[in-house]
Enzyme design. Structure first.
Site, PDB file in Angstrom:
ATOM      1  N   TYR A 103       0.848  -1.194   0.000  1.00  0.00           N
ATOM      2  CA  TYR A 103       0.000   0.000   0.000  1.00  0.00           C
ATOM      3  C   TYR A 103       0.882   1.242   0.000  1.00  0.00           C
ATOM      4  CZ  TYR A 103      -3.541  -3.396   1.557  1.00  0.00           C
ATOM      5  OH  TYR A 103      -4.366  -4.485   1.690  1.00  0.00           O
ATOM      6  N   SER A 139     -15.550  -4.703   2.304  1.00  0.00           N
ATOM      7  CA  SER A 139     -16.852  -5.070   2.862  1.00  0.00           C
ATOM      8  C   SER A 139     -17.942  -4.089   2.430  1.00  0.00           C
ATOM      9  CB  SER A 139     -16.772  -5.120   4.387  1.00  0.00           C
ATOM     10  OG  SER A 139     -15.677  -5.924   4.796  1.00  0.00           O
ATOM     11  N   GLN A 167     -15.482   8.464   9.500  1.00  0.00           N
ATOM     12  CA  GLN A 167     -15.680   7.144   8.894  1.00  0.00           C
ATOM     13  C   GLN A 167     -15.265   6.041   9.865  1.00  0.00           C
ATOM     14  OE1 GLN A 167     -13.392   7.316   5.254  1.00  0.00           O
ATOM     15  NE2 GLN A 167     -14.948   8.485   4.145  1.00  0.00           N
TER      16      GLN A 167
END
Length: 331
Positions: A61, A218, A298
């Site tokens: 990442y 998800s 979030q």
């Protein structure tokens, strides 16, 4: 209405983690239109404050960027974190299979023992820790026998450098090989309301062998967050820009699903996105759901999903709504 965060065990490792995990792919910036370090650190710390212990990252990442950010964020809070990172996507060697180029630099899938030993040291350094709670083969490497890879991982476990072993992005035969060698605690695969193929392929094998499953994406890259309207425009290297799953028609179908489950969400004092995540961790074989967060808001919303307890009837109601609206979702 608020319960404690749901906690589950990773395989039979004895490592316990929150059922909701924080995925940090977006935090690395790569394929997500860049990164904001301060906001990312705040998102990670807010997750921990809200009871999310599982934090999942990877060297790939942003080629170390996400790991370094996670390392800064968990300084002084390491004892509250179940840290997951990965190995097998490498740029220090050209052995294995060429996978893609990153900024003109070749990245290979390689899970040879010598390479794993090199990779773990780099990750430990970037993360500022001396042990990784869950260490995962990120992509599979057909040039290295799984037995060799598992032997290297078992050695790291014996040395205390890792506490449990996972594998990601597997075919059925990959998973069967891991099972026959033994020692695998968890698999990590894409799974969401709009991508359920592992229900018939990998999940039955995992369940039969007491192997946990960590689902990633998800919320389907944010498609199921209920926040991406039909008019949203994606720019730069954002992978969602040309993704057929984000077509306007699909976003309209998702909006109808969100409207449909809104009353149930309200009854739980939750957002539709929280309901989607809560539904995900109630699916047979799904042990943990990894959700991305790029800011504290979030993060708090994701964590709230781990405190919802859906009844069997409510889970079925959501499943039926998903079937109704998402059955013919394109791509």
């Amino acid at each position: 209405m608020s319960h404690e965060m749901l906690v589950r065990e990773i395989g039979s490792s004895g490592v316990q983690a929150s059922a909701i995990g924080l995925g940090t792919w977006a935090i690395g910036g790569w394929m997500w239109g860049g990164t904001d370090e301060a906001k990312s650190i705040a998102a990670i710390q807010a997750s921990i404050d809200e009871g999310i212990s599982l934090i999942d990252t990877a060297p790939a990442y942003g080629q170390g960027v996400a790991e370094a950010i996670v390392g800064k964020a968990i300084k002084g809070r390491r004892d509250k974190v179940v840290l997951a990172t990965k190995c097998g996507l490498v740029w220090h060697t050209t052995r294995g299979n060429h996978f893609f180029d990153y900024d003109g630099r070749p990245v290979h899938r390689y899970l040879g023992a010598d390479s794993i030993v090199h990779e773990i040291e780099q990750s430990l350094k970037r993360l500022g820790t001396d042990t990784i709670d869950h260490y995962i083969t990120h992509w599979q490497d057909s040039t290295t026998p799984i037995a060799e890879t598992m032997e290297a991982l078992s050695k790291l476990k014996a040395q205390g450098k890792i506490r449990s072993i996972g594998a990601s992005n597997l075919s059925i035969s990959d998973l069967e090989s891991y099972v026959s060698v033994g020692g695998l605690d968890a698999i990590q695969e894409e799974y969401s309301m709009v991508k359920r193929d592992i229900e018939t392929t990998l999940l039955p094998i995992a369940r039969d062998n007491s192997i946990s499953t960590l689902s990633y994406s998800s919320l389907a890259l944010g498609l199921l967050s209920g926040k991406i309207g039909a008019d949203r425009v994606f720019s730069g290297d954002d992978q969602r820009k040309d993704n057929p799953r984000f077509s306007k028609a699909n976003r309209e179908k998702v909006a109808r699903l969100m409207d449909d489950i809104a009353p149930l969400a309200e009854a739980h004092g939750a957002t539709p996105a929280q309901l989607v995540i809560a539904w995900t961790i109630q699916q047979p074989g799904i042990t943990f759901a990894l959700c991305g967060a790029r800011n504290p808001e979030q993060a708090r919303e994701n964590a709230g999903a781990g405190r919802i307890r859906l009844s069997k009837a409510e889970t079925e109601t959501i499943s039926e709504a998903a079937k109704r609206h998402l059955a013919d979702l394109d791509a």
